[in-house]
Scaffold this active site. Structure first.
Site, mmCIF file in Angstrom:
data_model
loop_
_atom_site.group_PDB
_atom_site.id
_atom_site.type_symbol
_atom_site.label_atom_id
_atom_site.label_comp_id
_atom_site.label_asym_id
_atom_site.label_seq_id
_atom_site.Cartn_x
_atom_site.Cartn_y
_atom_site.Cartn_z
ATOM 1 N N GLY A 13 0.790 -1.226 0.000
ATOM 2 C CA GLY A 13 0.000 0.000 0.000
ATOM 3 C C GLY A 13 0.822 1.276 0.000
ATOM 4 N N ILE A 14 0.421 2.210 0.837
ATOM 5 C CA ILE A 14 1.081 3.509 0.896
ATOM 6 C C ILE A 14 2.543 3.354 1.288
ATOM 7 C CG2 ILE A 14 1.131 5.707 2.131
ATOM 8 C CD1 ILE A 14 -1.932 5.506 2.368
ATOM 9 N N ASP A 48 7.746 -6.042 14.788
ATOM 10 C CA ASP A 48 6.460 -5.647 15.361
ATOM 11 C C ASP A 48 6.730 -4.425 16.224
ATOM 12 O OD1 ASP A 48 4.131 -5.302 16.794
ATOM 13 O OD2 ASP A 48 3.853 -7.428 17.243
ATOM 14 N N GLY A 77 0.509 0.899 10.737
ATOM 15 C CA GLY A 77 -0.715 1.145 11.496
ATOM 16 C C GLY A 77 -1.719 0.031 11.291
ATOM 17 N N TYR A 140 -9.255 4.331 16.072
ATOM 18 C CA TYR A 140 -8.350 4.711 14.979
ATOM 19 C C TYR A 140 -8.197 6.233 14.906
ATOM 20 C CZ TYR A 140 -6.446 4.759 10.200
ATOM 21 O OH TYR A 140 -5.665 4.944 9.091
#
Length: 234
Positions: A13-14, A48, A77, A140
């Site tokens: 992803g990002i 982690d 995240g 979140y």
């Protein structure tokens, strides 16, 4: 001149788009990942960020193989969406532990070498949700809003040593997560976005890359939205 860059959560992803943007600019890029396959072409370190010992070991490996981290992009995240009355304490604390406390661990460890070098770039990946709020995402949103106060405090604390700390707040981005939404959900989201489309991960990466550049040396404590206008005024 190539720099030692670390992107957390850089395996998809990002995060992966950010890692590619720095590598294409000639930087040496390390990425952390918690699960799945490590991405090719980078120094991939399994870590982690909720585990302080794993964070320490990751930095030692990166420092050995590509030198002290000069640019830290805190992107890792998680989300565990649930309406408040159904949200367990574990749902709430686990999201804050990764998104906020995990970022604290990474930034604290990276800043040690940056302070010695009297230079550095830190960019934290927040979210438009941290500014607007979102039903079912209190955990979140709280974690992502917390990054803003954290970054602005660091901007004041570290600025005299030539270290900048900024926040990028993406809106809805075309990733595996948003592709999993159904057509009705995707349509509802787009109706809220003035530009009428999702962001590409590369558009977020370009903003992160700019904030990490010499051209952005006088920008610190900023929150830059990459959200198509969704969060205007917040």
């Amino acid at each position: 001149m190539s720099r030692s860059v670390l992107v957390t959560g850089g395996n998809r992803g990002i995060g992966l788009a950010i890692a590619h943007a720095f590598a294409e600019a000639g930087d040496n890029v390390a990425v952390t990942y918690r699960s799945g396959d490590p991405p090719a072409g980078f120094l991939a370190v399994k870590c982690d960020i909720t585990d302080a010992e794993q964070v320490e070991q990751a930095f030692k490996e990166i420092e050995e193989k590509q030198g002290p981290v000069e640019v830290l992009i805190a992107n890792a995240g998680v989300n565990r969406d649930q309406l408040l009355l159904r949200m367990s304490e574990e749902d709430f604390t686990s999201v804050l532990e990764t998104n906020l406390t995990g970022t604290f661990r990474m930034v604290k460890r990276a800043s040690r070498q940056m302070l010695r070098a009297r230079k550095g770039r830190i960019v934290l990946l927040s979210s438009v949700v941290g500014l607007l709020g979102s039903a079912g995402q209190a955990n979140y949103a709280a974690s992502k809003a917390g990054l803003v106060g954290f970054a602005r405090s660091l901007a004041r604390e570290l600025g005299s040593r030539g270290i900048t700390c900024n926040v990028v707040a993406p809106g809805f981005v075309d990733t595996d997560m948003t592709r999993a939404l159904n057509d009705e959900q995707r349509s509802g989201i787009l109706q809220q976005v003035p530009l009428g489309r999702y962001a590409e991960p590369e558009e977020v990466a370009a903003t992160v890359r700019f904030l990490s550049s010499e051209e952005a040396a006088y920008i610190t404590g900023a929150v830059i939205p990459v959200d198509g206008g969704l969060g205007m005024g917040h």
